[in-house]
Design an enzyme around this catalytic site. Structure first.
Site, PDB file in Angstrom:
ATOM      1  N   GLU A  69      23.394  10.691 -18.415  1.00  0.00           N
ATOM      2  CA  GLU A  69      22.758  11.067 -20.100  1.00  0.00           C
ATOM      3  C   GLU A  69      24.189  11.364 -21.090  1.00  0.00           C
ATOM      4  O   GLU A  69      24.274  12.168 -21.291  1.00  0.00           O
ATOM      5  CB  GLU A  69      21.949  11.634 -19.937  1.00  0.00           C
ATOM      6  CG  GLU A  69      20.826  11.031 -19.662  1.00  0.00           C
ATOM      7  CD  GLU A  69      19.105  11.986 -19.971  1.00  0.00           C
ATOM      8  OE1 GLU A  69      19.069  12.857 -20.493  1.00  0.00           O
ATOM      9  OE2 GLU A  69      17.942  11.298 -19.466  1.00  0.00           O
ATOM     10  N   GLU A  78      15.877   6.653 -13.877  1.00  0.00           N
ATOM     11  CA  GLU A  78      15.920   7.160 -14.194  1.00  0.00           C
ATOM     12  C   GLU A  78      14.123   7.240 -15.089  1.00  0.00           C
ATOM     13  O   GLU A  78      14.307   6.625 -15.834  1.00  0.00           O
ATOM     14  CB  GLU A  78      15.257   8.287 -14.800  1.00  0.00           C
ATOM     15  CG  GLU A  78      17.095   9.641 -14.780  1.00  0.00           C
ATOM     16  CD  GLU A  78      17.131  10.813 -14.564  1.00  0.00           C
ATOM     17  OE1 GLU A  78      16.440  11.355 -15.848  1.00  0.00           O
ATOM     18  OE2 GLU A  78      18.691  11.164 -15.263  1.00  0.00           O
TER      19      GLU A  78
HETATM   20  O1  AHR Z   1      14.534  14.199 -15.334  1.00  0.00           O
HETATM   21  C1  AHR Z   1      14.795  15.012 -16.241  1.00  0.00           C
HETATM   22  C2  AHR Z   1      15.850  14.972 -16.777  1.00  0.00           C
HETATM   23  O2  AHR Z   1      15.346  14.099 -17.889  1.00  0.00           O
HETATM   24  C3  AHR Z   1      17.156  14.192 -16.378  1.00  0.00           C
HETATM   25  O3  AHR Z   1      18.124  15.745 -15.709  1.00  0.00           O
HETATM   26  C4  AHR Z   1      17.788  13.479 -17.688  1.00  0.00           C
HETATM   27  O4  AHR Z   1      18.950  12.738 -16.386  1.00  0.00           O
HETATM   28  C5  AHR Z   1      16.567  13.015 -18.285  1.00  0.00           C
HETATM   29  O5  AHR Z   1      16.704  13.476 -19.752  1.00  0.00           O
END
Ligand code: AHR
Length: 489
Positions: A196, A322
């Site tokens: 991110e 994710e």
């Molecule tokens: O999964 C929780 C968080 O969500 C992670 O650390 C991040 O990459 C995302 O914003």
């Protein structure tokens, strides 16, 4: 098949070619058009130094009394093997961009502590580091996916981590690894160049990150026969500009093999401070969760379209590293720990997401649900000695049949599931053929109130016997599995 409550699914037997279909739900499968393999890595998981994912999830105190092997919980390893977890991403997430790997090697008593600034400001004692993670992956028989620190780490630090992990040459990092007890290299293939980077990983613009990526990636070397599969920090949701920026330049495209995509499903999207309860929700919130889960299909389509323009041969994978449902934390728990319960709603939205990933397996080469234990949409929850297998766990167990199987493309005609004037298609599915020639169909009914009949037709197949069916469902839409109780889902 994943069925919300009250649903009984009728397998209309497949007499192919001549049947007249009068029902409104019909899935047509096209075995002759099959060409893409559903990578088992779509069924990957994510473990961050966040809340009780690593500490209390995998890693326990020596004197905890919880059965473990070298401090790694035995029950957790056994459960994850039951779903044949293919890979595990680590150490973050946002944590990855403040993690300095050298603090997590060597004798435990010499490892410095740090503050986990992203997640509750707790002290991270670095007792779980590179060797412990590699040992965990070995116990799980899964591939490690390591995410490097671009946000606050140096190019040298990342380069040396790769050398430490993968080199068998005579070199300072190889020697250091050997001194720490590991003779052969770990052979890590999947390596993330930041996480991110548009947000917690450094708040960069797409243009700036694309230059940073080129620099960091240049110094992540291949050692021996191992070939790195570098994953660029990609967009979230509909940030198509990010994808365009990383894809458009020929030289930048040489710097990575996978482009990450993040998307979290929420019942309420107006603000991150109110997402709705994980367990106490209305039919309207069930609907929003389903319709928002379906948005990943649009995101994948549109990011893929951009990628197709520059990479028509689909050499670069879209890595959804994710994804999952993000609800409000369980009342009374640490807000920085992101602990939420998991109900039938989570199972159904996981199923429909996995069907979408399967159907996009020409471009989606990996996905990692967030997160594996005790954080967000987990497959496992732990409390002291106890372990819960969540409804989402059972979806991963059911969908195991798709691992590395041949995708059978489909077209679906479905009735609408309507709630409060809003509608989405109720029926979603994917299908694959395994090496023994068996077909596995997974069908998801998003409607929590109505049972549906579905006709399935396999074009070009003369005869087919249905040998087995399984249904995941429960009596209530917020049914869940809890500590010390019989499983409801
Ligand atoms: O999964 C929780 C968080 O969500 C992670 O650390 C991040 O990459 C995302 O914003």
């Amino acid at each position: 098949m994943i069925q919300p409550m009250k649903t009984t699914l009728f397998f209309a037997l497949l007499l192919i070619g001549q049947a007249v279909y009068t029902q409104e739900n019909k899935i047509t499968f096209y075995p002759d058009s099959a060409k893409d393999i559903i990578s088992r890595h779509i069924y990957g998981h994510f473990s961050e130094h966040l809340g009780r994912c690593i500490y209390g999830g995998f890693w326990v105190d020596k004197d905890s009394g919880i059965p473990n092997t070298g401090r790694i919980r035995n029950d957790v390893v056994a459960a994850l093997k039951e779903i044949a977890i293919p890979n595990l991403r680590w150490p973050g997430g946002c944590f990855a961009d403040e993690y300095h790997w050298m603090n997590g090697i060597g004798p435990e008593e010499d490892r410095p502590s740090m503050i986990n600034t992203n997640w509750g400001g707790v002290t991270e004692d670095n007792s779980f580091g590179t060797h412990e993670f590699m040992r965990l992956c070995q116990m799980l028989d899964c591939e490690p996916v390591v995410c490097g620190n671009v946000g606050s780490g140096t190019v040298r630090e990342m380069s040396e981590w790769v050398e430490y992990l993968n080199s068998d040459n005579i070199s300072p990092m190889t020697n250091l690894r050997k001194e720490n007890g590991r003779e052969e290299s770990f052979g890590v293939r999947y390596f993330g160049i930041g996480n991110e980077s548009w947000g917690c990983g450094g708040n960069m613009t797409a243009e700036y990150y694309s230059d940073v990526l080129r620099r960091y990636s240049s110094f992540c070397k291949n050692y021996g026969k191992n070939r790195l599969y570098k994953i660029a920090s990609g967009p979230s949701d509909s940030n198509y500009h990010w994808t365009e920026t990383l894809m458009k330049d020929w030289q930048t495209r040489q710097m990575f093999q996978g482009l990450s995509l993040h998307y979290y499903t929420r019942a309420h999207t107006e603000s991150w401070s109110y997402k709705g309860s994980a367990t106490d929700f209305t039919t309207g919130e069930w609907f929003s969760t389903m319709s928002n889960a379906l948005r990943i299909d649009t995101f994948i389509n549109r990011h893929s379209k951009i990628m197709d323009r520059y990479d028509p041969g689909k050499e670069i994978g879209l890595i959804v590293d994710e994804w999952g449902n993000w609800h409000d934390i369980e009342p009374g728990t640490n807000p920085g720990f992101l602990f939420q319960q998991n109900t039938l709603r989570d199972a159904v939205s996981a199923a429909v997401s996995l069907d979408i990933f399967n159907n996009h397996c020409d471009r989606v080469k990996m996905a990692n649900i967030a997160q594996v234990i005790n954080v967000l949409q987990s497959v496992l929850l732990t409390r002291d000695n106890d372990l819960v297998k969540t409804p989402t766990f059972y979806v991963f167990k059911m969908y195991k049949v798709h691992h590395d199987a041949l995708l059978i493309p489909n077209s679906t005609q479905s009735v609408n599931y309507t709630e409060g004037g809003r509608s989405v298609a109720a029926v979603h599915s994917s299908c694959s053929r395994d090496d023994d020639g068996r077909y596995h169909i997974t069908i998801t009914n998003l409607d929590p109130d109505n049972a549906l009949d579905v006709d399935c037709e396999f074009k070009g197949l003369k005869k087919m016997n249905v040998t087995k069916g399984e249904i995941i469902t429960a009596g209530q839409m917020n049914a869940l599995n809890d500590f010390g109780k019989e499983e409801e889902v």
